[in-house]
Enzyme design. Sequence first.
Site, PDB file in Angstrom:
ATOM      1  N   ARG A  51     -45.192  44.546  22.193  1.00 16.48           N
ATOM      2  CA  ARG A  51     -45.003  43.221  22.443  1.00 16.48           C
ATOM      3  C   ARG A  51     -44.486  42.561  21.172  1.00 16.48           C
ATOM      4  O   ARG A  51     -43.509  41.633  21.241  1.00 16.48           O
ATOM      5  CB  ARG A  51     -46.476  42.638  22.620  1.00 16.48           C
ATOM      6  CG  ARG A  51     -46.762  42.349  23.838  1.00 16.48           C
ATOM      7  CD  ARG A  51     -48.126  42.340  24.157  1.00 16.48           C
ATOM      8  NE  ARG A  51     -48.631  43.641  23.685  1.00 16.48           N
ATOM      9  CZ  ARG A  51     -48.727  44.666  24.478  1.00 16.48           C
ATOM     10  NH1 ARG A  51     -48.469  44.682  25.704  1.00 16.48           N
ATOM     11  NH2 ARG A  51     -49.108  45.817  24.005  1.00 16.48           N
ATOM     12  N   THR A  52     -44.934  42.777  20.135  1.00 15.00           N
ATOM     13  CA  THR A  52     -44.517  42.133  18.894  1.00 15.00           C
ATOM     14  C   THR A  52     -43.073  42.243  18.711  1.00 15.00           C
ATOM     15  O   THR A  52     -42.126  41.369  18.527  1.00 15.00           O
ATOM     16  CB  THR A  52     -45.379  42.245  17.636  1.00 15.00           C
ATOM     17  OG1 THR A  52     -46.858  42.255  18.290  1.00 15.00           O
ATOM     18  CG2 THR A  52     -44.916  41.469  16.494  1.00 15.00           C
ATOM     19  N   LYS A  80     -37.568  59.363   3.501  1.00 17.10           N
ATOM     20  CA  LYS A  80     -36.837  59.943   2.154  1.00 17.10           C
ATOM     21  C   LYS A  80     -37.653  59.604   1.036  1.00 17.10           C
ATOM     22  O   LYS A  80     -37.207  59.966  -0.413  1.00 17.10           O
ATOM     23  CB  LYS A  80     -35.443  59.573   1.985  1.00 17.10           C
ATOM     24  CG  LYS A  80     -34.495  59.988   3.192  1.00 17.10           C
ATOM     25  CD  LYS A  80     -33.271  59.585   3.036  1.00 17.10           C
ATOM     26  CE  LYS A  80     -32.407  59.945   4.577  1.00 17.10           C
ATOM     27  NZ  LYS A  80     -30.983  59.125   4.387  1.00 17.10           N
ATOM     28  N   ARG A 101     -43.453  44.900  10.222  1.00 12.96           N
ATOM     29  CA  ARG A 101     -44.873  45.245  10.591  1.00 12.96           C
ATOM     30  C   ARG A 101     -45.075  46.538   9.477  1.00 12.96           C
ATOM     31  O   ARG A 101     -44.314  47.585   9.447  1.00 12.96           O
ATOM     32  CB  ARG A 101     -45.051  45.786  11.976  1.00 12.96           C
ATOM     33  CG  ARG A 101     -46.309  46.431  12.294  1.00 12.96           C
ATOM     34  CD  ARG A 101     -46.920  46.642  13.578  1.00 12.96           C
ATOM     35  NE  ARG A 101     -46.904  45.258  14.268  1.00 12.96           N
ATOM     36  CZ  ARG A 101     -47.600  45.290  15.674  1.00 12.96           C
ATOM     37  NH1 ARG A 101     -47.788  46.172  16.296  1.00 12.96           N
ATOM     38  NH2 ARG A 101     -48.023  43.901  16.045  1.00 12.96           N
ATOM     39  N   HIS A 129     -51.779  38.908  10.952  1.00 14.85           N
ATOM     40  CA  HIS A 129     -50.949  38.854  12.017  1.00 14.85           C
ATOM     41  C   HIS A 129     -50.599  37.505  12.341  1.00 14.85           C
ATOM     42  O   HIS A 129     -50.719  37.073  13.520  1.00 14.85           O
ATOM     43  CB  HIS A 129     -51.422  39.569  13.211  1.00 14.85           C
ATOM     44  CG  HIS A 129     -50.488  40.212  14.319  1.00 14.85           C
ATOM     45  ND1 HIS A 129     -49.490  39.697  14.385  1.00 14.85           N
ATOM     46  CD2 HIS A 129     -50.595  41.194  15.248  1.00 14.85           C
ATOM     47  CE1 HIS A 129     -48.304  40.413  15.260  1.00 14.85           C
ATOM     48  NE2 HIS A 129     -49.297  41.117  15.947  1.00 14.85           N
TER      49      HIS A 129
HETATM   50  C1  NCD Z   1     -52.170  43.650  18.268  1.00 16.41           C
HETATM   51  C2  NCD Z   1     -51.828  44.209  16.660  1.00 16.41           C
HETATM   52  O1  NCD Z   1     -51.004  44.861  16.659  1.00 16.41           O
HETATM   53  O2  NCD Z   1     -52.625  43.850  15.857  1.00 16.41           O
HETATM   54  N1  NCD Z   1     -51.205  43.722  19.000  1.00 16.41           N
HETATM   55  C3  NCD Z   1     -50.030  42.753  19.200  1.00 16.41           C
HETATM   56  O3  NCD Z   1     -49.684  42.484  18.248  1.00 16.41           O
HETATM   57  N2  NCD Z   1     -50.288  42.128  20.170  1.00 16.41           N
HETATM   58  C4  NCD Z   1     -53.682  44.157  18.618  1.00 16.41           C
HETATM   59  C5  NCD Z   1     -53.940  45.570  18.752  1.00 16.41           C
HETATM   60  O4  NCD Z   1     -53.134  46.277  18.490  1.00 16.41           O
HETATM   61  O5  NCD Z   1     -55.001  45.699  19.204  1.00 16.41           O
END
Ligand code: NCD
Length: 305
Positions: A51-52, A80, A101, A129
């Site tokens: 999703r993100t 590397k 991320r 997040h």
């Molecule tokens: C979440 C995350 O990555 O922290 N997912 C997301 O970004 N929608 C929640 C999760 O992974 O449980």
Amino acid sequence: MRHLIDPMDLSVQEIEELLDLADDIIAHHEAYEKVCEGKKLATLFFEPSTRTRLSFEAAMMELGGNVLGFSSSDSSSSTKGESVADTVKVVSCYADIIAMRHPKEGAPYLASLKSDAPIINAGDGGHNHPTQTLTDLLTIRREKGRLGDLTIGFCGDLKFGRTVHSLIKALSRYEGIRYVMISPEELEIPEYIKEEVFGKHGHSYEQVRTIDEVIDQLDILYMTRVQKERFFNEADYIRLKDTYILDVPKLKNAKADLSILHPLPRVNEIAAEVDEDPRACYFRQALNGKYVRMALIMKLLGLEE
Ligand code: NCD
């Protein structure tokens, strides 16, 4: 240049403005189709995501911009031995804005010190997040019409779940929120959130072990996945992973206007049968994530006017 590393980097007023902009994008989508023409977003994902990452990419494409990036550390030069700082220094020569991320807490912050382009933290370890938080706030505001005066149950992995930590921080600035923390003892909310967030803002919270004992009081139930990848010991994960499973019988005593949220991905914690219930908001929530990221990209690129 502004970055978004922690949800508290944004003032309450800026959050309201971003949510207003997201609402406007939803209502007048065509008006935004060319806003980011000629701009590039890089997505640097050192940890998996569906999703993100894809909602960031879709957001940039729907604004008329372009995207580049990688979706796992295996396909980047970190294999590397390149440092995050060097990767970002280089990528900020190619892109106008970067979503990152990383499994290590603080990596996006470190990146922001070196980057020549705005950095958006798309999740750092069990820490923050902020764009999921914006997604959650937009969803709560659209479903409930307000961001205060709510009883919110957070259920599941409150120890490692960064979406919970971020959302609680952001909500601490609104009035009249009652926090109900539903978790096994091993997965309770970390002490630093209890002290720095609840303590500092004078908010009270309660900790319970079952959904049943509180479901009738909740306006929002925020379900979470047990964060397998953050456990040191697989046996502990297996023991705890199915502690909570929300199904139709469990909703029997819930309010008619309960909103069920989940950042997704879900594993077993919400039975598929709940998806048919109009109170299930998690797929609408995922869609809201794209719109609020469009708003954020515009803001950080200075294009919101
Ligand atoms: C979440 C995350 O990555 O922290 N997912 C997301 O970004 N929608 C929640 C999760 O992974 O449980």
